[in-house]
Design a protein around this motif. Sequence first.
Motif, PDB file in Angstrom:
ATOM      1  N   LEU A  28      -0.977   4.496   7.348  1.00 25.23           N
ATOM      2  CA  LEU A  28       0.277   3.893   6.918  1.00 25.23           C
ATOM      3  C   LEU A  28       1.391   4.185   7.929  1.00 25.23           C
ATOM      4  O   LEU A  28       2.190   3.310   8.268  1.00 25.23           O
ATOM      5  CB  LEU A  28       0.655   4.420   5.534  1.00 25.23           C
ATOM      6  N   LYS A  29       1.416   5.395   8.442  1.00 26.62           N
ATOM      7  CA  LYS A  29       2.400   5.767   9.460  1.00 26.62           C
ATOM      8  C   LYS A  29       2.200   4.949  10.732  1.00 26.62           C
ATOM      9  O   LYS A  29       3.162   4.478  11.332  1.00 26.62           O
ATOM     10  CB  LYS A  29       2.292   7.260   9.764  1.00 26.62           C
ATOM     11  N   ARG A  30       0.959   4.774  11.147  1.00 27.78           N
ATOM     12  CA  ARG A  30       0.663   3.969  12.340  1.00 27.78           C
ATOM     13  C   ARG A  30       1.083   2.515  12.142  1.00 27.78           C
ATOM     14  O   ARG A  30       1.566   1.880  13.068  1.00 27.78           O
ATOM     15  CB  ARG A  30      -0.831   4.031  12.671  1.00 27.78           C
ATOM     16  N   MET A  31       0.879   1.986  10.946  1.00 28.05           N
ATOM     17  CA  MET A  31       1.292   0.611  10.662  1.00 28.05           C
ATOM     18  C   MET A  31       2.807   0.477  10.756  1.00 28.05           C
ATOM     19  O   MET A  31       3.312  -0.510  11.294  1.00 28.05           O
ATOM     20  CB  MET A  31       0.821   0.185   9.273  1.00 28.05           C
ATOM     21  N   LYS A  32       3.542   1.474  10.246  1.00 26.24           N
ATOM     22  CA  LYS A  32       5.002   1.430  10.326  1.00 26.24           C
ATOM     23  C   LYS A  32       5.449   1.447  11.780  1.00 26.24           C
ATOM     24  O   LYS A  32       6.388   0.735  12.152  1.00 26.24           O
ATOM     25  CB  LYS A  32       5.618   2.605   9.560  1.00 26.24           C
ATOM     26  N   GLU A  33       4.800   2.239  12.605  1.00 27.86           N
ATOM     27  CA  GLU A  33       5.127   2.270  14.026  1.00 27.86           C
ATOM     28  C   GLU A  33       4.808   0.921  14.673  1.00 27.86           C
ATOM     29  O   GLU A  33       5.586   0.409  15.478  1.00 27.86           O
ATOM     30  CB  GLU A  33       4.355   3.376  14.729  1.00 27.86           C
ATOM     31  N   HIS A  34       3.678   0.348  14.310  1.00 26.94           N
ATOM     32  CA  HIS A  34       3.248  -0.932  14.882  1.00 26.94           C
ATOM     33  C   HIS A  34       4.230  -2.056  14.561  1.00 26.94           C
ATOM     34  O   HIS A  34       4.530  -2.897  15.406  1.00 26.94           O
ATOM     35  CB  HIS A  34       1.850  -1.282  14.360  1.00 26.94           C
ATOM     36  N   PHE A  35       4.722  -2.066  13.333  1.00 29.13           N
ATOM     37  CA  PHE A  35       5.636  -3.122  12.889  1.00 29.13           C
ATOM     38  C   PHE A  35       7.109  -2.738  13.052  1.00 29.13           C
ATOM     39  O   PHE A  35       7.996  -3.426  12.532  1.00 29.13           O
ATOM     40  CB  PHE A  35       5.351  -3.507  11.436  1.00 29.13           C
ATOM     41  N   ASN A  36       7.373  -1.628  13.761  1.00 28.15           N
ATOM     42  CA  ASN A  36       8.742  -1.150  14.024  1.00 28.15           C
ATOM     43  C   ASN A  36       9.556  -0.999  12.746  1.00 28.15           C
ATOM     44  O   ASN A  36      10.684  -1.477  12.649  1.00 28.15           O
ATOM     45  CB  ASN A  36       9.467  -2.086  15.003  1.00 28.15           C
ATOM     46  N   LYS A  37       8.975  -0.320  11.770  1.00 31.99           N
ATOM     47  CA  LYS A  37       9.671  -0.099  10.504  1.00 31.99           C
ATOM     48  C   LYS A  37      10.198   1.327  10.455  1.00 31.99           C
ATOM     49  O   LYS A  37       9.625   2.234  11.051  1.00 31.99           O
ATOM     50  CB  LYS A  37       8.708  -0.315   9.331  1.00 31.99           C
ATOM     51  N   LEU A  38      11.282   1.511   9.730  1.00 24.58           N
ATOM     52  CA  LEU A  38      11.840   2.846   9.524  1.00 24.58           C
ATOM     53  C   LEU A  38      11.060   3.551   8.419  1.00 24.58           C
ATOM     54  O   LEU A  38      10.294   2.923   7.678  1.00 24.58           O
ATOM     55  CB  LEU A  38      13.317   2.740   9.147  1.00 24.58           C
ATOM     56  N   ASP A  39      11.264   4.864   8.299  1.00 26.04           N
ATOM     57  CA  ASP A  39      10.513   5.650   7.315  1.00 26.04           C
ATOM     58  C   ASP A  39      10.726   5.172   5.881  1.00 26.04           C
ATOM     59  O   ASP A  39       9.821   5.256   5.058  1.00 26.04           O
ATOM     60  CB  ASP A  39      10.882   7.129   7.412  1.00 26.04           C
ATOM     61  N   HIS A  40      11.914   4.688   5.559  1.00 27.25           N
ATOM     62  CA  HIS A  40      12.197   4.278   4.181  1.00 27.25           C
ATOM     63  C   HIS A  40      11.724   2.853   3.872  1.00 27.25           C
ATOM     64  O   HIS A  40      11.789   2.424   2.728  1.00 27.25           O
ATOM     65  CB  HIS A  40      13.698   4.399   3.885  1.00 27.25           C
ATOM     66  N   GLN A  41      11.230   2.128   4.875  1.00 26.88           N
ATOM     67  CA  GLN A  41      10.777   0.757   4.661  1.00 26.88           C
ATOM     68  C   GLN A  41       9.290   0.733   4.299  1.00 26.88           C
ATOM     69  O   GLN A  41       8.530   1.609   4.704  1.00 26.88           O
ATOM     70  CB  GLN A  41      11.025  -0.083   5.912  1.00 26.88           C
ATOM     71  N   TYR A  42       8.897  -0.285   3.546  1.00 28.45           N
ATOM     72  CA  TYR A  42       7.528  -0.411   3.056  1.00 28.45           C
ATOM     73  C   TYR A  42       6.672  -1.304   3.953  1.00 28.45           C
ATOM     74  O   TYR A  42       7.182  -2.151   4.670  1.00 28.45           O
ATOM     75  CB  TYR A  42       7.520  -1.022   1.649  1.00 28.45           C
ATOM     76  N   ILE A  43       5.371  -1.123   3.831  1.00 30.52           N
ATOM     77  CA  ILE A  43       4.388  -2.009   4.453  1.00 30.52           C
ATOM     78  C   ILE A  43       3.888  -2.946   3.360  1.00 30.52           C
ATOM     79  O   ILE A  43       3.552  -2.508   2.260  1.00 30.52           O
ATOM     80  CB  ILE A  43       3.207  -1.206   5.040  1.00 30.52           C
ATOM     81  N   THR A  44       3.843  -4.242   3.656  1.00 38.00           N
ATOM     82  CA  THR A  44       3.386  -5.212   2.670  1.00 38.00           C
ATOM     83  C   THR A  44       1.874  -5.424   2.772  1.00 38.00           C
ATOM     84  O   THR A  44       1.240  -5.017   3.746  1.00 38.00           O
ATOM     85  CB  THR A  44       4.079  -6.573   2.866  1.00 38.00           C
ATOM     86  N   ILE A  45       1.331  -6.072   1.769  1.00 35.45           N
ATOM     87  CA  ILE A  45      -0.094  -6.398   1.752  1.00 35.45           C
ATOM     88  C   ILE A  45      -0.442  -7.276   2.944  1.00 35.45           C
ATOM     89  O   ILE A  45      -1.460  -7.069   3.605  1.00 35.45           O
ATOM     90  CB  ILE A  45      -0.466  -7.090   0.428  1.00 35.45           C
ATOM     91  N   THR A  46       0.417  -8.224   3.254  1.00 31.51           N
ATOM     92  CA  THR A  46       0.180  -9.128   4.380  1.00 31.51           C
ATOM     93  C   THR A  46       0.161  -8.375   5.702  1.00 31.51           C
ATOM     94  O   THR A  46      -0.704  -8.619   6.547  1.00 31.51           O
ATOM     95  CB  THR A  46       1.259 -10.227   4.419  1.00 31.51           C
ATOM     96  N   GLU A  47       1.104  -7.457   5.882  1.00 35.94           N
ATOM     97  CA  GLU A  47       1.152  -6.667   7.116  1.00 35.94           C
ATOM     98  C   GLU A  47      -0.080  -5.784   7.261  1.00 35.94           C
ATOM     99  O   GLU A  47      -0.674  -5.700   8.332  1.00 35.94           O
ATOM    100  CB  GLU A  47       2.416  -5.811   7.153  1.00 35.94           C
ATOM    101  N   MET A  48      -0.473  -5.124   6.177  1.00 38.32           N
ATOM    102  CA  MET A  48      -1.652  -4.274   6.229  1.00 38.32           C
ATOM    103  C   MET A  48      -2.901  -5.092   6.525  1.00 38.32           C
ATOM    104  O   MET A  48      -3.740  -4.690   7.329  1.00 38.32           O
ATOM    105  CB  MET A  48      -1.853  -3.507   4.921  1.00 38.32           C
ATOM    106  N   SER A  49      -3.016  -6.245   5.901  1.00 37.20           N
ATOM    107  CA  SER A  49      -4.168  -7.113   6.124  1.00 37.20           C
ATOM    108  C   SER A  49      -4.228  -7.568   7.575  1.00 37.20           C
ATOM    109  O   SER A  49      -5.297  -7.591   8.187  1.00 37.20           O
ATOM    110  CB  SER A  49      -4.097  -8.336   5.212  1.00 37.20           C
ATOM    111  N   SER A  50      -3.086  -7.907   8.119  1.00 35.49           N
ATOM    112  CA  SER A  50      -3.022  -8.319   9.520  1.00 35.49           C
ATOM    113  C   SER A  50      -3.422  -7.167  10.445  1.00 35.49           C
ATOM    114  O   SER A  50      -4.191  -7.353  11.382  1.00 35.49           O
ATOM    115  CB  SER A  50      -1.603  -8.782   9.849  1.00 35.49           C
ATOM    116  N   TYR A  51      -2.924  -5.982  10.173  1.00 34.41           N
ATOM    117  CA  TYR A  51      -3.206  -4.805  11.000  1.00 34.41           C
ATOM    118  C   TYR A  51      -4.687  -4.433  10.969  1.00 34.41           C
ATOM    119  O   TYR A  51      -5.275  -4.098  11.989  1.00 34.41           O
ATOM    120  CB  TYR A  51      -2.353  -3.635  10.520  1.00 34.41           C
ATOM    121  N   LEU A  52      -5.286  -4.505   9.780  1.00 33.04           N
ATOM    122  CA  LEU A  52      -6.694  -4.116   9.628  1.00 33.04           C
ATOM    123  C   LEU A  52      -7.663  -5.275   9.822  1.00 33.04           C
ATOM    124  O   LEU A  52      -8.873  -5.070   9.820  1.00 33.04           O
ATOM    125  CB  LEU A  52      -6.923  -3.489   8.244  1.00 33.04           C
TER     126      LEU A  52
END
Length: 64
Positions: A28-52
């Motif tokens: 989850l931390k790596r995904m946030k770094e990949h999508f340039n998100k801050l610590d308080h921001q969430y990863i969505t289902i679409t983003e996770m699906s794209s990443y994986l």
Amino acid sequence: MNEKRLVIYPKDIMLITGKSERYSRYLLKRMKEHFNKLDHQYITITEMSSYLGLDPDEVSKTII
């Protein structure tokens, strides 16, 4: 009423990948770094699906 979530939590990643909670938090931390998100921001289902490289519809069915 059919409720659908938009965000992903470590427990969801554990369920989908079969990995440990610690690895799921790391992923989850790596995904946030990949999508340039801050610590308080969430990863969505679409983003996770794209990443994986997974189908978002299958992921949604699995976690709900």
